[in-house]
Design an enzyme around this catalytic site. Structure first.
Site, mmCIF file in Angstrom:
data_model
loop_
_atom_site.group_PDB
_atom_site.id
_atom_site.type_symbol
_atom_site.label_atom_id
_atom_site.label_comp_id
_atom_site.label_asym_id
_atom_site.label_seq_id
_atom_site.Cartn_x
_atom_site.Cartn_y
_atom_site.Cartn_z
ATOM 1 N N THR A 242 2.108 -56.354 -10.045
ATOM 2 C CA THR A 242 3.650 -57.087 -11.033
ATOM 3 C C THR A 242 4.158 -56.704 -12.432
ATOM 4 O O THR A 242 3.492 -55.046 -12.581
ATOM 5 C CB THR A 242 2.191 -57.890 -11.804
ATOM 6 O OG1 THR A 242 1.085 -57.097 -12.349
ATOM 7 C CG2 THR A 242 1.766 -59.408 -10.650
ATOM 8 N N ASP A 243 4.642 -56.977 -12.854
ATOM 9 C CA ASP A 243 4.409 -56.720 -14.397
ATOM 10 C C ASP A 243 3.747 -57.104 -15.616
ATOM 11 O O ASP A 243 3.239 -57.716 -15.609
ATOM 12 C CB ASP A 243 6.208 -57.068 -14.450
ATOM 13 C CG ASP A 243 6.454 -58.718 -14.996
ATOM 14 O OD1 ASP A 243 5.598 -59.430 -15.344
ATOM 15 O OD2 ASP A 243 7.655 -59.188 -15.104
ATOM 16 N N MET A 244 4.483 -56.734 -16.603
ATOM 17 C CA MET A 244 3.818 -57.685 -18.547
ATOM 18 C C MET A 244 4.096 -58.763 -18.704
ATOM 19 O O MET A 244 2.820 -59.235 -19.327
ATOM 20 C CB MET A 244 4.138 -56.200 -19.063
ATOM 21 C CG MET A 244 4.884 -55.323 -19.089
ATOM 22 S SD MET A 244 5.624 -54.945 -20.415
ATOM 23 C CE MET A 244 3.619 -55.015 -22.434
#
Length: 132
Positions: free
Chosen positions: A14-16
């Site tokens: 996942t990203d931020m």
């Protein structure tokens, strides 16, 4: 000829924003293709020893709905076109009955010196070859 491959979304995927980073969908479909190729009896290590490898020639991708941490996904792969020189696949990523990502992937083979070469004979003999 279709294939299903399960994927679990890990935190590292996942990203931020907490959603699957866009490039990871390409990793997911690559894993599914590798599993499918192995399942139909194509030994990529033997191919490599003979100087031939698969290469992605083209990817068309649509990001429809994001996946998030801990989702259980399924990559569905279906070969849609097979000629002696290339294989085109539809690869979709699903969460239950929700389509998240859809891609059309063109695969070719590269031989010695990086030159294009025919797909392996056992792959070319699959039912879709030449539109059958």
């Amino acid at each position: 000829m279709s294939h299903s491959f399960p994927i679990r979304v890990y935190y590292e995927d996942t990203d931020m924003a907490g959603i699957v980073y866009y490039a990871n969908y390409l990793r997911y479909i690559e894993r599914a293709r590798s599993d499918w190729v192995r399942e139909i009896g194509i030994d990529q290590l033997e191919m490599k020893a003979a100087g031939v490898v698969f290469a992605v020639r083209r990817v068309e991708a649509d990001y429809i709905v994001p996946a998030t941490f801990d989702d259980r996904l399924t990559v569905r792969t279906e070969m849609t076109q097979l000629t002696p020189a290339r294989m085109v696949m539809s690869q979709d990523v699903w969460r239950d009955e929700t389509l998240l990502f859809a891609a059309k992937v063109t695969i070719v083979c590269i031989g010695p010196g990086g030159k294009p070469t025919r797909l392996p004979a056992n792959l070319r003999s699959l039912p879709l070859c030449d539109g059958r």
